[in-house]
Scaffold this motif. Structure first.
Motif, PDB file in Angstrom:
ATOM      1  N   UNK A 276       0.858  -1.190   0.000  1.00  0.00           N
ATOM      2  CA  UNK A 276       0.000   0.000   0.000  1.00  0.00           C
ATOM      3  C   UNK A 276       0.894   1.241   0.000  1.00  0.00           C
ATOM      4  N   UNK A 277       0.754   2.060  -1.019  1.00  0.00           N
ATOM      5  CA  UNK A 277       1.584   3.261  -1.143  1.00  0.00           C
ATOM      6  C   UNK A 277       0.892   4.508  -0.630  1.00  0.00           C
ATOM      7  N   UNK A 329       9.389   2.738  -6.441  1.00  0.00           N
ATOM      8  CA  UNK A 329       9.507   2.717  -4.985  1.00  0.00           C
ATOM      9  C   UNK A 329      10.982   2.557  -4.631  1.00  0.00           C
ATOM     10  N   UNK A 330      11.370   3.162  -3.546  1.00  0.00           N
ATOM     11  CA  UNK A 330      12.784   3.153  -3.176  1.00  0.00           C
ATOM     12  C   UNK A 330      12.924   3.064  -1.667  1.00  0.00           C
ATOM     13  N   UNK A 331      14.089   2.583  -1.244  1.00  0.00           N
ATOM     14  CA  UNK A 331      14.409   2.493   0.176  1.00  0.00           C
ATOM     15  C   UNK A 331      15.649   3.329   0.440  1.00  0.00           C
ATOM     16  N   UNK A 332      15.509   4.298   1.338  1.00  0.00           N
ATOM     17  CA  UNK A 332      16.651   5.137   1.703  1.00  0.00           C
ATOM     18  C   UNK A 332      17.699   4.330   2.456  1.00  0.00           C
ATOM     19  N   UNK A 333      18.958   4.690   2.250  1.00  0.00           N
ATOM     20  CA  UNK A 333      20.001   4.117   3.079  1.00  0.00           C
ATOM     21  C   UNK A 333      19.797   4.589   4.522  1.00  0.00           C
ATOM     22  N   UNK A 343       9.321  10.930  -1.943  1.00  0.00           N
ATOM     23  CA  UNK A 343       8.101  11.108  -1.151  1.00  0.00           C
ATOM     24  C   UNK A 343       7.960   9.915  -0.212  1.00  0.00           C
ATOM     25  N   UNK A 344       8.042  10.183   1.060  1.00  0.00           N
ATOM     26  CA  UNK A 344       8.048   9.102   2.052  1.00  0.00           C
ATOM     27  C   UNK A 344       6.678   8.427   2.134  1.00  0.00           C
ATOM     28  N   UNK A 348      11.709   4.372   6.000  1.00  0.00           N
ATOM     29  CA  UNK A 348      12.661   4.725   4.947  1.00  0.00           C
ATOM     30  C   UNK A 348      12.134   4.405   3.557  1.00  0.00           C
ATOM     31  N   UNK A 349      10.922   3.886   3.489  1.00  0.00           N
ATOM     32  CA  UNK A 349      10.322   3.508   2.209  1.00  0.00           C
ATOM     33  C   UNK A 349       9.573   4.686   1.603  1.00  0.00           C
ATOM     34  N   UNK A 350       9.740   4.890   0.306  1.00  0.00           N
ATOM     35  CA  UNK A 350       9.038   5.985  -0.349  1.00  0.00           C
ATOM     36  C   UNK A 350       8.982   5.783  -1.852  1.00  0.00           C
ATOM     37  N   UNK A 351       8.503   6.790  -2.544  1.00  0.00           N
ATOM     38  CA  UNK A 351       8.462   6.775  -4.002  1.00  0.00           C
ATOM     39  C   UNK A 351       9.385   7.867  -4.533  1.00  0.00           C
TER      40      UNK A 351
END
Length: 416
Positions: A276-277, A329-333, A343-344, A348-351
């Motif tokens: 779910x985003x 979707x991306x995961x921040x270090x 966009x969180x 740490x997960x976001x788009x």
């Protein structure tokens, strides 16, 4: 599908009389007002703006109460709700046998001149343009508010609002006294009401309507051998939703991983694992399938990003709803600062916008995955899928969004 009243155009007046000059004090009433206001203002439950929720604790005169009710009734617009609550001593006039709401300086032998006639409450509620009207009385003899000879006052109130929903919920019958247990934080009825709204019903509906609230309170108070509440409604007023079911709505679903149950056969969700985003209880939800890798390589679809994409480096089929572009979707270090176009979603997960400068992302992102299409739910639809068991919450799913074996995800969540 039934929706909550728009909180921006709704009003609540919460009246409490805790201190008295000539009657026993009810200190728990002050907590009643604070607790109920907190529930109504909670964005996860209703989100009534502070200015739209007026608290009158120990008002000094019936006139003050009447003015507050009149102002609130006039301020509600079509699509809104008018909610009036009173907690304190309910008193019966010796001559008229009508219900009066006690105030600090009420004289028991002269209630007609020193207390608030319930008629004033019903008149103000009746005059409001609100499509939904709810009166809650937590006082002795509250059921008297229903009695005007052969016809209940609640029904008379609702009869004058034939297009609208009207409902009266009372803590005690016409001949019963409400209870305020010594040392308890709240009075008995209001305490159960606040707890129910705050905690919700795990097996209850998406929205808590008056009927559900009444039935639940009746069972709980009966189990405690306390007076049972009564309800009167017009035009299905008891179907009026008051707050969201906290058991289903207190937590934002954004960032949650959901797994389709084995009995789901529809093509969109069959053996699906969903992230779910975006989620809003009144606007719906958006998500992507995590376990449907496609055949198009990222180096062809989004060549500037292929060096950041996690294996398998393909565009995933996010769902049947066509989007104008890709969803990434991306995961921040762990120690990275979120880039401008990030966009969180949760933690740490976001788009990430694929129009962003990849140089800014190189040191910030640990994982990246690209999707074409998405899954969408209207208001209440995702909650309905969860209530019906079509979708289940995945346990220990932190690695699911970037799993190197996405095709095996659904079977992994089925357990042994």
């Amino acid at each position: 599908m039934e929706r909550l009243a728009d909180p921006e155009i709704s009003r609540a007046v919460l009246i409490g009389a805790a201190r008295y000059d000539r009657l026993p004090g009810l200190p728990a009433v002050a907590a009643n007002l604070d607790g109920l206001a907190e529930v109504l203002r909670d964005p996860a439950l209703w989100g009534l703006p502070d200015d739209n929720c007026r608290l009158l604790l120990d008002p000094t005169s019936p006139r003050d109460v009447d003015i507050a009710l009149s102002e609130a009734a006039a301020a509600v617009r079509s699509g809104g709700m008018l909610l009036v609550y009173y907690a304190g001593h309910g008193l019966i006039d010796i001559d008229s046998r009508d219900l009066f709401l006690g105030l600090q300086d009420t004289v028991p032998t002269a209630v007609h001149a020193t207390a608030v006639p319930y008629d004033w409450v019903s008149r103000n509620v009746r005059r409001s343009a609100a499509e939904r009207r709810l009166v809650i009385l937590d006082c002795c003899y509250a059921g008297r508010a229903e009695m005007t000879g052969p016809q209940s006052r609640a029904i008379a109130l609702a009869d004058k609002a034939r297009i609208d929903k009207s409902c009266l919920l009372v803590a005690a019958a016409a001949t019963e006294t409400a209870r305020a247990p010594i040392g308890a934080r709240y009075t008995a009825f209001s305490g159960e009401l606040i707890d129910l709204m705050r905690e919700g019903l795990p097996a209850g509906p998406r929205l808590l309507d008056v009927k559900t609230i009444w039935e639940t309170l009746r069972e709980r108070l009966h189990a405690r051998q306390l007076p049972q509440p009564e309800v009167r409604a017009r035009n299905s007023g008891d179907d009026m939703p008051v707050v969201r079911n906290a058991a289903l709505h207190t937590h934002d679903l954004s960032g949650r991983v959901l797994v389709a149950s084995p009995h789901v056969t529809g093509p969109d969700l069959r053996e699906a694992v969903v992230l779910v985003l975006r989620y809003h209880p009144e606007r719906g939800a958006l998500g992507v399938r995590l376990n449907a890798p496609g055949e198009r390589p990222v180096e062809v679809a989004a060549p500037r990003w292929d060096h950041l994409v996690s294996d398998p480096a393909v565009v995933f089929d996010g769902g049947p709803v066509v989007s104008a572009g890709f969803i990434a979707i991306a995961l921040l270090r762990p120690d990275a600062v979120a880039p401008t176009r990030f966009v969180r979603v949760a933690g740490r997960l976001g788009t990430v916008a694929l129009s962003a400068d990849t140089a800014e992302m190189d040191s910030a992102l640990g994982d990246l995955r690209i999707f074409s299409g998405y899954l969408g739910w209207g208001p209440g639809e995702l909650e309905s899928d969860l209530e019906q068991g079509s979708l289940l919450f995945a346990d220990d799913a932190s690695d699911a969004p970037f799993s190197p074996r996405p095709g095996e995800l659904w079977h992994e969540f089925q357990g042994p």
